[in-house]
Enzyme design. Structure first.
Site, PDB file in Angstrom:
ATOM      1  N   ALA A 168      -3.206   7.941  -5.330  1.00 45.07           N
ATOM      2  CA  ALA A 168      -1.808   7.508  -5.331  1.00 45.07           C
ATOM      3  C   ALA A 168      -1.808   6.075  -5.837  1.00 45.07           C
ATOM      4  O   ALA A 168      -1.923   5.116  -5.064  1.00 45.07           O
ATOM      5  CB  ALA A 168      -1.221   7.604  -3.931  1.00 45.07           C
ATOM      6  N   ALA A 211       0.840  -1.195   0.000  1.00 44.96           N
ATOM      7  CA  ALA A 211       0.000   0.000   0.000  1.00 44.96           C
ATOM      8  C   ALA A 211       0.875   1.245   0.000  1.00 44.96           C
ATOM      9  O   ALA A 211       2.095   1.151  -0.148  1.00 44.96           O
ATOM     10  CB  ALA A 211      -0.907  -0.025   1.225  1.00 44.96           C
ATOM     11  N   ASN A 212       0.291   2.405   0.146  1.00 44.49           N
ATOM     12  CA  ASN A 212       1.068   3.631   0.312  1.00 44.49           C
ATOM     13  C   ASN A 212       0.334   4.542   1.294  1.00 44.49           C
ATOM     14  O   ASN A 212      -0.756   4.210   1.756  1.00 44.49           O
ATOM     15  CB  ASN A 212       1.308   4.307  -1.046  1.00 44.49           C
ATOM     16  CG  ASN A 212       0.018   4.740  -1.703  1.00 44.49           C
ATOM     17  OD1 ASN A 212      -0.689   5.619  -1.207  1.00 44.49           O
ATOM     18  ND2 ASN A 212      -0.316   4.096  -2.805  1.00 44.49           N
ATOM     19  N   ARG A 213       0.929   5.675   1.616  1.00 39.43           N
ATOM     20  CA  ARG A 213       0.429   6.502   2.714  1.00 39.43           C
ATOM     21  C   ARG A 213      -0.692   7.461   2.332  1.00 39.43           C
ATOM     22  O   ARG A 213      -1.065   8.311   3.125  1.00 39.43           O
ATOM     23  CB  ARG A 213       1.576   7.302   3.327  1.00 39.43           C
ATOM     24  CG  ARG A 213       2.607   6.442   4.004  1.00 39.43           C
ATOM     25  CD  ARG A 213       3.606   7.293   4.752  1.00 39.43           C
ATOM     26  NE  ARG A 213       4.760   6.524   5.152  1.00 39.43           N
ATOM     27  CZ  ARG A 213       4.770   5.708   6.217  1.00 39.43           C
ATOM     28  NH1 ARG A 213       3.702   5.580   6.970  1.00 39.43           N
ATOM     29  NH2 ARG A 213       5.855   5.027   6.505  1.00 39.43           N
TER      30      ARG A 213
END
Ligand code: CTP
Ligand code: CA
Length: 227
Positions: free
Chosen positions: A99, A33-35
């Site tokens: 994102a 995942a990402n932030r």
């Protein structure tokens, strides 16, 4: 414009917004995942509703509530998001605030097991489709295609390069280096990069960035029609 739509500067327009991160499965229980929190994308969707648009929000996994008045399509992976965007076009405006993971893993069908003495697994990554670049080159291209550029250095230079590489009308560039605190935070320092130049906005709430961006896009559409 559609007749009988809500009033406002984007009355009768269809706006498609992507928001949040994507999750790329490693196996049935794990993912990359990402932030991204989705705050900026969701605020943009809400601002477009407030401006009278019909809004479709394609959201990756976020903990935020759905903004009122949007059609929300929830997706997990970049490929899901890509397919969902293709399904909901055409639109007047596309805003890619998500994102999107650049790569996915060649996911295992079964949970990867840790075996005594065995080496740690390695993963090979496969590039995901670029949603923004595909939308801006589609035969049914929305009249305005807006992307984001999350950068940790040389923010403007990278944003200009992305504008050209992805054939966008506008790139909203953000400094996401730790010091700027954009990811997950409530404020944003945005630079609007277009072919005609760069406009840097002061630090303001993500809601304020959203409202100003939507007002600007409505204005650009109106002008292009008047011309
Ligand atoms: N984007 C997209 N699909 C992808 C990757 C990115 O639609 N597979 C969109 C994002 O939603 C954003 C813009 O492209 O609007 C720029 O994303 P970014 O990650 O900054 O650009 P990349 O081209 O992936 O370059 P890099 O990550 O190397 O900076
Ligand atoms: Ca990327």
């Amino acid at each position: 414009r559609l007749p009988g739509a809500a009033k406002g500067p984007l009355s009768g327009r269809h706006v498609v917004v992507t928001s949040g991160p994507t999750h790329e499965a490693i196996d049935p229980v794990r993912y990359i995942a990402n932030r991204s929190s989705g705050k900026q994308g969701h605020a943009i969707a809400a601002a477009a509703v407030a401006a009278g648009a019909r809004v479709t929000l394609i959201s990756g996994p976020v903990t935020l509530p759905d903004p009122a008045g949007c059609d929300v399509v929830r997706v997990e992976s970049a490929r899901d998001m890509f397919a969902a965007v293709a399904r909901v076009l055409p639109a007047d405006i596309f805003i890619g605030a998500a994102a999107v993971a650049d790569w996915r893993v060649e996911a295992a069908a079964d949970k990867i097991k840790k075996r005594q003495g065995a080496a740690a697994p390695t993963f090979s990554l496969v590039e995901n489709p670029d949603i923004l670049a595909t939308v801006s080159r589609a035969s049914n291209r929305p009249r305005l295609v807006v992307g984001f550029a999350a950068e940790t250095r040389d923010v403007i230079a990278h944003a200009k390069e992305k504008l050209l590489r992805k054939d966008c009308d506008l790139i909203i560039a953000n400094d996401v280096s730790e010091a700027a605190g954009v990811f997950g935070g409530d404020a944003n320092e945005a630079h609007l990069v277009s072919r005609s130049g760069v406009e840097s906005w002061p630090r303001m709430s993500k809601e304020a960035v959203a409202a100003q961006l939507i007002a600007r896009l409505a204005d650009i559409l109106d002008r292009s029609e008047a011309a």
